[in-house]
Design an enzyme around this catalytic site. Structure first.
Site, PDB file in Angstrom:
ATOM      1  N   LYS A 116       0.716  -1.295  -0.051  1.00  0.00           N
ATOM      2  CA  LYS A 116       0.072  -0.124  -0.025  1.00  0.00           C
ATOM      3  C   LYS A 116       0.956   1.184   0.195  1.00  0.00           C
ATOM      4  CE  LYS A 116      -4.250  -1.780   2.121  1.00  0.00           C
ATOM      5  NZ  LYS A 116      -5.430  -1.658   3.201  1.00  0.00           N
ATOM      6  N   LYS A 198      -4.149 -12.117  -7.104  1.00  0.00           N
ATOM      7  CA  LYS A 198      -5.381 -12.500  -6.195  1.00  0.00           C
ATOM      8  C   LYS A 198      -6.485 -11.644  -6.997  1.00  0.00           C
ATOM      9  CE  LYS A 198      -5.990 -10.017  -2.429  1.00  0.00           C
ATOM     10  NZ  LYS A 198      -6.288  -9.626  -1.035  1.00  0.00           N
ATOM     11  N   LYS A 201     -10.644  -6.016  -6.007  1.00  0.00           N
ATOM     12  CA  LYS A 201     -11.575  -4.936  -6.464  1.00  0.00           C
ATOM     13  C   LYS A 201     -10.489  -3.747  -7.376  1.00  0.00           C
ATOM     14  CE  LYS A 201     -12.564  -4.175  -2.083  1.00  0.00           C
ATOM     15  NZ  LYS A 201     -13.285  -4.477  -0.756  1.00  0.00           N
TER      16      LYS A 201
HETATM   17  P1  AMP Z   1     -10.328  -7.023   1.659  1.00  0.00           P
HETATM   18  O1  AMP Z   1     -11.462  -6.840   0.973  1.00  0.00           O
HETATM   19  O2  AMP Z   1      -9.007  -7.195   1.183  1.00  0.00           O
HETATM   20  O3  AMP Z   1     -10.171  -5.952   2.953  1.00  0.00           O
HETATM   21  O4  AMP Z   1     -10.560  -8.290   2.166  1.00  0.00           O
HETATM   22  C1  AMP Z   1     -11.766  -8.893   3.223  1.00  0.00           C
HETATM   23  C2  AMP Z   1     -11.489 -10.304   3.510  1.00  0.00           C
HETATM   24  O5  AMP Z   1     -11.752 -10.955   2.497  1.00  0.00           O
HETATM   25  C3  AMP Z   1     -10.192 -10.374   4.078  1.00  0.00           C
HETATM   26  O6  AMP Z   1     -10.412 -11.642   5.014  1.00  0.00           O
HETATM   27  C4  AMP Z   1      -9.433 -11.126   3.054  1.00  0.00           C
HETATM   28  O7  AMP Z   1      -8.758 -12.143   3.469  1.00  0.00           O
HETATM   29  C5  AMP Z   1     -10.562 -11.799   2.054  1.00  0.00           C
HETATM   30  N1  AMP Z   1     -10.352 -11.839   0.677  1.00  0.00           N
HETATM   31  C6  AMP Z   1     -10.050 -10.780  -0.125  1.00  0.00           C
HETATM   32  N2  AMP Z   1      -9.712 -11.047  -1.312  1.00  0.00           N
HETATM   33  C7  AMP Z   1      -9.666 -12.619  -1.483  1.00  0.00           C
HETATM   34  C8  AMP Z   1      -9.418 -13.535  -2.372  1.00  0.00           C
HETATM   35  N3  AMP Z   1      -9.044 -13.043  -3.555  1.00  0.00           N
HETATM   36  N4  AMP Z   1      -9.568 -14.710  -2.089  1.00  0.00           N
HETATM   37  C9  AMP Z   1      -9.840 -14.932  -0.828  1.00  0.00           C
HETATM   38  N5  AMP Z   1     -10.105 -14.388   0.336  1.00  0.00           N
HETATM   39  C10 AMP Z   1      -9.913 -13.019  -0.222  1.00  0.00           C
END
Ligand code: AMP
Ligand code: TRP
Length: 330
Positions: A116, A198, A201
């Protein structure tokens, strides 16, 4: 992996816009399963979201979007404590105290911080650097056994354990050492257009399926997902792009891998993608419909959050009080 029971569970997601099927399979699906037989706390971590540039004019709407989406996915306010991080001031307070026992070097090694920070045009804030300490406070206040998150968060949960251990050794036992809870097959859902990244968004519309996408859009996105040259459907032997699609299919249908491999043998990619699209559409449809319904009524969402904040505060304040006592604060 068998779903645990009798445990205390805490997790959080940032209210930073659209949630996608990676968030659902990596985190929210587990949240829903875990609330049946465990004590569950789920928070919207708004104080984490403001560590990067954001729009204050629409921020509260994004927070309500996130709550509505949790509920639409099946998180039940009668079974789980659902609350906003900034409504429970003990989180910020404990973060400060834990910051005094977190080495600078350890924080500098956090991958998410490095990523970040590299993306920021202006200089990096203390808030972004201290982000994992606030996450440790979120977790430790509720003394959870398990923290259901995607694989990218394991480093932060490890840091949380280190901080808890250090506190317990220095001031006396207060904290439980939490473990990350990560179901293997959906720990890391990859981008639909690049299986080495990964699903996220921030990588553009075509790379993910949002929980708010319509059937037509879902179909389009899945049909144009990358595959390999040879149609081989094997959880072990397929290339990464197809393994990713298989993992999504498995999680969306709840079928086991052997059944799926048998079902797909002799089929081509087009046919598989059509099946996958239908499975995703059927899973996402009720979530989207429920979301649209819930999002119309702010009052109901605010009632849920008020109740959650009250219940969370009781637990959090008890832990914070004990921490202050152990640290010798008057
Ligand atoms: P974030 O949107 O990055 O804040 O992630 C929110 C939750 O979703 C966290 O527990 C992340 O580890 C999980 N997460 C986000 N992207 C993925 C992905 N591509 N695959 C699996 N888990 C995800
Ligand atoms: N850092 C997590 C993420 O980026 C969000 C988070 C904040 C969290 N506090 C938490 C996750 C506490 C689990 C528990 O996804």
């Amino acid at each position: 992996m068998e779903t645990p029971s009798g445990k205390t569970i805490l997790s959080g997601i940032q209210p930073s816009g659209t949630l996608h099927i990676g968030n659902y399979l990596g985190a929210l699906k587990q949240w829903v399963e875990l609330q049946k037989d465990n004590t569950t706390y789920y928070c919207i971590v708004d104080l984490h979201a403001v560590t990067v540039p954001y729009n204050p004019k629409v921020f509260s709407e994004r927070v309500l979007d996130a709550v509505a989406m949790y509920l639409a996915c099946g998180v039940d306010p009668d079974k789980s404590v659902i609350f906003i991080q900034s409504n429970v001031s003990a989180h910020s307070e404990l973060a400060w105290l834990l910051g005094t026992m977190t080495p600078f070097g350890e924080l500098s090694r956090m991958t998410q911080f490095k990523d970040k920070a590299a993306k920021q045009k202006t200089s990096t804030s203390l808030g972004l650097f201290a982000y994992p300490v606030l996450m440790a406070a979120d977790i430790l206040l509720y003394k959870p056994d398990l923290v259901p998150v995607g694989e990218d968060q394991t480093q932060h949960v490890e840091l949380t354990r280190n901080i808890a251990q250090r506190f317990n050794n220095t001031f006396g036992e207060v904290f439980t050492l939490p473990n990350a809870y990560i179901p293997k097959s959906t720990a890391r859902i990859m981008s639909l257009t690049d299986a080495s990244r990964k699903m996220s968004k921030s990588d553009g519309e075509k790379t993910y399926v949002a929980l708010s996408d319509s059937p037509d859009i879902i179909r389009k996105k899945i049909m144009s997902a990358v595959t390999e040259t040879e149609p081989v459907f094997s959880f072990e032997k397929s290339g990464p792009a197809v393994q990713n699609l298989l993992a999504i299919y498995e999680a969306m249908t709840n079928k086991d891998s052997a059944t799926i491999e048998q079902e797909l043998s002799g089929k081509g990619y087009k046919e598989f993608k059509e099946m996958l699209a239908e499975a995703v559409i059927e899973k996402v449809r009720p979530i989207r419909e429920q979301y649209e319904l819930l999002r119309k009524d702010d009052t109901e969402l605010r009632i849920v959050l008020g109740r959650g904040a009250q219940r969370a505060s009781q637990i959090a304040n008890t832990t914070l009080h004990l921490v202050k006592e152990k640290m010798g604060l008057l």
